[in-house]
Design an enzyme around this catalytic site. Structure first.
Site, short mmCIF file in Angstrom:
data_model
loop_
_atom_site.label_atom_id
_atom_site.label_comp_id
_atom_site.label_asym_id
_atom_site.label_seq_id
_atom_site.Cartn_x
_atom_site.Cartn_y
_atom_site.Cartn_z
CE LYS A 50 38.00 43.74 38.28
NZ LYS A 50 39.00 42.70 38.13
P1 FBP Z 1 36.62 38.05 40.54
O1 FBP Z 1 35.56 38.93 41.16
O2 FBP Z 1 36.12 36.68 40.26
O3 FBP Z 1 37.89 38.08 41.39
O4 FBP Z 1 36.96 38.68 39.12
C1 FBP Z 1 37.85 39.74 38.98
C2 FBP Z 1 39.03 39.37 38.11
O5 FBP Z 1 39.93 40.44 37.95
C3 FBP Z 1 38.63 38.85 36.75
O6 FBP Z 1 38.38 39.90 35.89
C4 FBP Z 1 39.80 37.99 36.39
O7 FBP Z 1 39.48 36.96 35.53
C5 FBP Z 1 40.22 37.46 37.70
O8 FBP Z 1 39.74 38.32 38.70
C6 FBP Z 1 41.72 37.37 37.80
O9 FBP Z 1 42.06 36.80 39.00
P2 FBP Z 1 43.55 36.41 39.36
O10 FBP Z 1 44.47 37.03 38.35
O11 FBP Z 1 43.75 36.96 40.73
O12 FBP Z 1 43.60 34.93 39.32
#
Ligand code: FBP
Length: 272
Positions: free
Chosen positions: A186
Site C-alpha cells: 500500500k
Molecule cells: P486514508 O485513506 O484515510 O488516507 O487511510 C490510509 C492510511 O494509511 C490509514 O491507514 C492511516 O491511518 C493514515 O492513512 C495515515 O496517514 P498519514 O500517516 O499520512 O497521516
C-alpha cells in the site's frame, strides 16, 4: 504457499483487484478524524455500511477487530495491522511506527492478512525493517500473507526529492517492500498514471494498492485517481477518510467498485 494464496483471495476478486476499507485513524490521527460524521467513530456502524456497499476487505488494529471483526462478513478479507503511532508523540518520534500486537493475536482475531508499516527513509527505518522482518517471517511460516504499508518519509527524502510522493521515492519504497517479503503493498499516489506504472513495475508482480489520502471535496476527483491507479496496473485501493468522512459513503464505494472491477470511467461510474 497455499495458505498465503488462499487468504489473499479473500481480498482480491478474480480480476486480481480489491477495494479495502481502512480504519486505524482513531489511533493514528486521533478521534478528531471522525468528527465530521461522529457516529462513524463506532467501528460497528461504519463497517456495516461498507459491507452493505460491497467492500472487499477491511483493515483494522487488533483492538478494533475485537469489537467489530465479526461485522466483517466471512467472505471478505480482514487485515489486521500490527504497527502504529499516535499523533500525540513529540515531532521527532513521528517517524517511527511501533509494534502494538503480535501475529498470533491477529490470527486468533480471525485475520486473513497481517499488515505493518515501514517508513522508508526514516532515521528509525532500521527498527521498522526488523519489526517487518519478524512479523513477515512468523506470518509466512503460518501461511498468512503480509501487507506492507510502504511509506517513504524522512528528512533526507524532503531534502533530495522535495516531497515523499515523488515517484522515484515511492517506487523505491515499493521495491524495498517487495525485497523485504511483502505479499501486498500500500503506497502513495505519485500524481500521474505514467509514474504510478513505474511503481507497479518496480514491485515486480506484487500487487500495489493506493493509499487513499485526505478526503477530496468532489468525489469525482478521488475516482479519477483510482481510475489512473488501475490503468497504471495498480491492484486497487485501501481507503479510509474518503469513505468514513462522508455521511453516506455507499455511492462512492459503489463507484469505486465499478472503476476497480469493471474498468468504468470515473464520470460514468459516478453517475450510475
Ligand atoms: P486514508 O485513506 O484515510 O488516507 O487511510 C490510509 C492510511 O494509511 C490509514 O491507514 C492511516 O491511518 C493514515 O492513512 C495515515 O496517514 P498519514 O500517516 O499520512 O497521516
Amino acid at each position: 504457499n497455499v495458505g498465503i494464496k488462499r487468504r489473499l483471495r479473500r481480498f482480491f476478486r478474480r480480476d486480481g483487484r480489491a477495494l479495502i476499507f481502512a480504519m486505524d485513524h482513531g489511533f493514528e490521527h486521533g478521534p478528531t478524524d471522525f468528527e465530521e460524521h461522529w457516529k462513524h467513530v463506532n467501528p460497528r456502524i461504519i463497517i456495516k455500511k461498507v459491507m452493505r456497499a460491497g467492500i472487499d476487505g477491511v483493515m483494522m488494529l487488533p483492538g478494533l477487530a475485537r469489537i467489530a471483526g465479526n461485522d466483517v462478513k466471512p467472505d471478505r478479507g480482514l487485515m489486521i495491522k500490527l504497527t502504529s503511532k499516535t499523533n500525540l508523540r513529540p515531532k521527532d518520534d513521528q517517524l517511527l511506527q511501533s509494534q502494538l500486537g503480535y501475529v498470533e493475536d491477529a490470527i486468533k482475531l480471525g485475520a486473513d492478512a497481517i499488515a505493518a508499516t515501514v517508513y522508508w527513509g526514516s532515521p528509525q527505518e532500521d527498527v521498522m525493517m526488523r519489526q517487518f522482518a519478524e512479523i513477515a517471517s512468523y506470518a509466512h511460516d503460518l501461511g498468512f500473507p503480509v501487507v506492507q504499508f510502504a511509506y517513504p518519509r524522512g528528512p533526507y527524502i524532503n531534502e533530495k526529492y522535495g516531497k515523499k510522493e515523488d515517484y522515484r521515492v515511492v517506487m523505491y519504497g515499493a521495491r524495498a517492500a517487495v525485497e523485504s517479503g511483502a505479499d501486498m503493498i500500500k503506497t502513495y499516489w505519485t500524481g500521474s498514471r505514467e509514474t504510478f506504472a513505474k511503481v507497479v513495475d518496480a514491485a515486480a508482480g506484487v500487487p500495489v494498492l493506493l493509499s487513499g489520502g485526505a478526503k477530496t471535496e468532489n468525489p469525482v476527483d478521488f475516482l479519477k485517481v483510482v481510475y489512473d491507479v488501475v490503468e497504471a496496473g495498480g491492484a486497487g485501493a485501501v481507503v479510509g477518510r474518503n469513505i468514513f468522512q462522508r455521511e453516506n459513503p455507499e455511492p462512492l464505494i459503489k463507484a469505486l467498485i465499478r472503476i476497480i472491477h469493471r474498468n468504468e470511467e470515473p464520470e460514468e461510474a459516478a453517475k450510475a
